[in-house]
Design an enzyme around this catalytic site. Structure first.
Site, PDB file in Angstrom:
ATOM      1  CG  HIS A   1     -12.688   1.780   3.461  1.00 12.86           C
ATOM      2  ND1 HIS A   1     -13.363   1.494   2.297  1.00 12.86           N
ATOM      3  CD2 HIS A   1     -12.643   0.615   4.163  1.00 12.86           C
ATOM      4  CE1 HIS A   1     -13.692   0.205   2.302  1.00 12.86           C
ATOM      5  NE2 HIS A   1     -13.269  -0.347   3.418  1.00 12.86           N
TER       6      HIS A   1
ATOM      7  CG  ASN B   1      -7.754   2.776   1.843  1.00 16.64           C
ATOM      8  OD1 ASN B   1      -8.047   1.694   2.334  1.00 16.64           O
ATOM      9  ND2 ASN B   1      -6.517   3.233   1.817  1.00 16.64           N
TER      10      ASN B   1
ATOM     11  CD  GLU C   1      -3.203   0.971   2.050  1.00 14.54           C
ATOM     12  OE1 GLU C   1      -3.699  -0.154   2.261  1.00 14.54           O
ATOM     13  OE2 GLU C   1      -3.584   2.004   2.580  1.00 14.54           O
TER      14      GLU C   1
ATOM     15  CG  HIS D   1     -16.212  -1.948   7.558  1.00  8.63           C
ATOM     16  ND1 HIS D   1     -15.328  -0.932   7.805  1.00  8.63           N
ATOM     17  CD2 HIS D   1     -15.858  -2.466   6.359  1.00  8.63           C
ATOM     18  CE1 HIS D   1     -14.471  -0.845   6.795  1.00  8.63           C
ATOM     19  NE2 HIS D   1     -14.767  -1.771   5.903  1.00  8.63           N
TER      20      HIS D   1
HETATM   21 ZN   LIG Z   1     -13.791  -2.235   4.114  1.00  8.06          ZN
END
Ligand SMILES: [Zn+2]
Ligand SMILES: NC(=O)c1ccc[n+]([C@@H]2O[C@H](COP(=O)([O-])OP(=O)(O)OC[C@H]3O[C@@H](n4cnc5c(N)ncnc54)[C@H](O)[C@@H]3O)[C@@H](O)[C@H]2O)c1
Length: 365
Positions: A251, A248, A240, A267
């Site tokens: 996120h 992401n 990453e 989530h």
């Molecule tokens: Zn996730």
């Protein structure tokens, strides 16, 4: 279907993902070969063991009858902590696990993350195999080699990179998965499609009903597409430093919402709202068509995912949480934003005032 992630180093490392309807029926033979002379230690999510454990004998899985080689773990986010890793490690030692052993994790992302973390440090590292049983684990957490546990200060703060030797994905496990958990995984599927797979997007748009009734063939298709996309990204950027950050999408705000609601919002649901925020931001700076934002919102609504921020959450608190996020680079607000369905960019120059406007327009207080 078989996907290989080639991590080109010397010696070359390959992580394989096998996906198939009824794969669990072949797993006995596959595992026998993959394990070779290694002794297997199984770490099962206890809830999954209760649902599926009694089928393993009939399926011919190499589950050793030697006492202690099946370790049950009560998987939940609060149990994803260092103390659990120590407890599991001690049970492995007393059952005779050594450097020539391997761990097979069966369960959702919590079990997979904990078991893989343990595998990465047990006697300085032993191989790990994953049998993910939630959609989220099948399309996301079992692939890519990130392992870890939480600290009271934050999620996933301790961890390693340890690629699973093989991942075995059978959509059949999802027949017992509650709808709410299926939806959490679908948020990651929609995310993958938005990042880089317009065909997958259209497929989900037209096949949501079949997915909801757990049609194995339809599930296998969306899982394969999601894994393929993640595998390609991980292959290009395992640790990453660049491209992997695309994963992401949704996120940054998603994590903020999880934190600010004390993890009462799940989530995937938070990621869905986070994607809508990223898309609205992108639309306002002229990088995304309003029609694509509309398609995102209506797909999320088909899945009963929240597309608005609860009014009880203050925009300023979201900004604070985003600023504290480890994924921030320097002082600028920094987001992955969609530019069309199937393509995202990294945008590092987001003005805080504009961000607050968007949060308020989407319901934040
Ligand atoms: Zn996730
Ligand atoms: N390593 C990574 O790259 C990565 C990526 C994304 C998420 N994660 C992690 O994954 C975790 C979330 O994973 P999750 O959503 O799978 O949660 P989970 O493991 O807690 O599973 C969710 C629930 O489903 C139950 N369950 C599992 N399989 C079932 C089945 N087949 N039938 C019925 N019930 C079943 C579990 O017992 C649990 O109650 C988080 O801790 C997150 O940080 C890791």
């Amino acid at each position: 279907m078989k996907i290989e992630i080639n991590l080109g180093e010397a010696p070359a490392r390959v992580s394989e993902i096998l996906i198939g309807e009824d794969l669990m029926k072949d797993l006995g033979g596959v595992l026998h070969i993959a394990l070779g002379n290694r002794s297997a230690f199984w770490i099962w999510d206890e809830a999954v063991w209760e649902l599926w454990g009694n089928r393993t004998a009939e399926l011919g899985w190499p589950i050793d009858t030697i006492e202690g080689r099946i370790i049950l773990f009560t998987a939940s986010e609060p149990e994803k902590r260092l103390a659990s890793v120590e407890l599991l490690a001690r049970r492995m030692v007393s059952a005779g696990a050594n450097r020539n052993s391997a761990i097979i994790a069966v369960g959702g992302g919590v079990t997979g993350d904990v078991a893989a973390f343990l595998a990465s440090i047990y006697m300085r590292g032993i191989p790990c195999f994953q049998i993910p049983t939630t959609l989220l684990a099948q399309v996301d957490s079992s692939v890519g080699g990130k392992t870890g546990v939480d600290l009271p200060e934050g999620k996933n703060l301790l961890g390693t990179f340890h690629q699973p030797q093989q991942v075995y994905i059978d959509p059949g496990f999802l027949t017992t998965l509650p709808d709410e958990e299926l939806r959490q995984g679908m948020a990651e599927v929609i995310k993958s499609a938005m990042i880089g797979d317009e065909v997958l997007w259209k497929f989900v748009e037209s096949n949501s009903a079949a997915i909801k009734r757990r049609d194995p063939n339809t599930l296998a298709r969306i899982i394969s597409a999601s894994c393929l996309l993640k595998a390609k990204i991980v292959e290009a950027d395992e640790k990453e430093s660049g491209r992997r950050r695309a994963l992401n999408l949704g996120h940054t705000v998603g994590h903020a919402l999880e934190k600010l609601t004390g993890f009462r919002l799940k989530h995937g649901d938070c990621v869905a709202t986070g994607m809508v925020v990223a898309a609205e931001l992108s639309r306002r700076i002229g990088k995304l068509h309003a029609e694509d934002l509309q398609r995102l919102e209506s797909l999320c609504e088909t899945w009963e995912m929240p597309v608005r921020i609860p009014a009880s959450i203050k925009a300023q608190d979201i900004v604070g949480a985003v600023r504290a996020d480890k994924k921030r680079i320097g002082d600028k607000l920094h987001f992955i934003i969609p530019v069309r369905i199937g393509e995202v960019i990294e945008f590092t120059e987001i003005d805080q005032g504009k961000f607050v406007e968007v949060l308020k327009a989407l319901g934040a207080g």
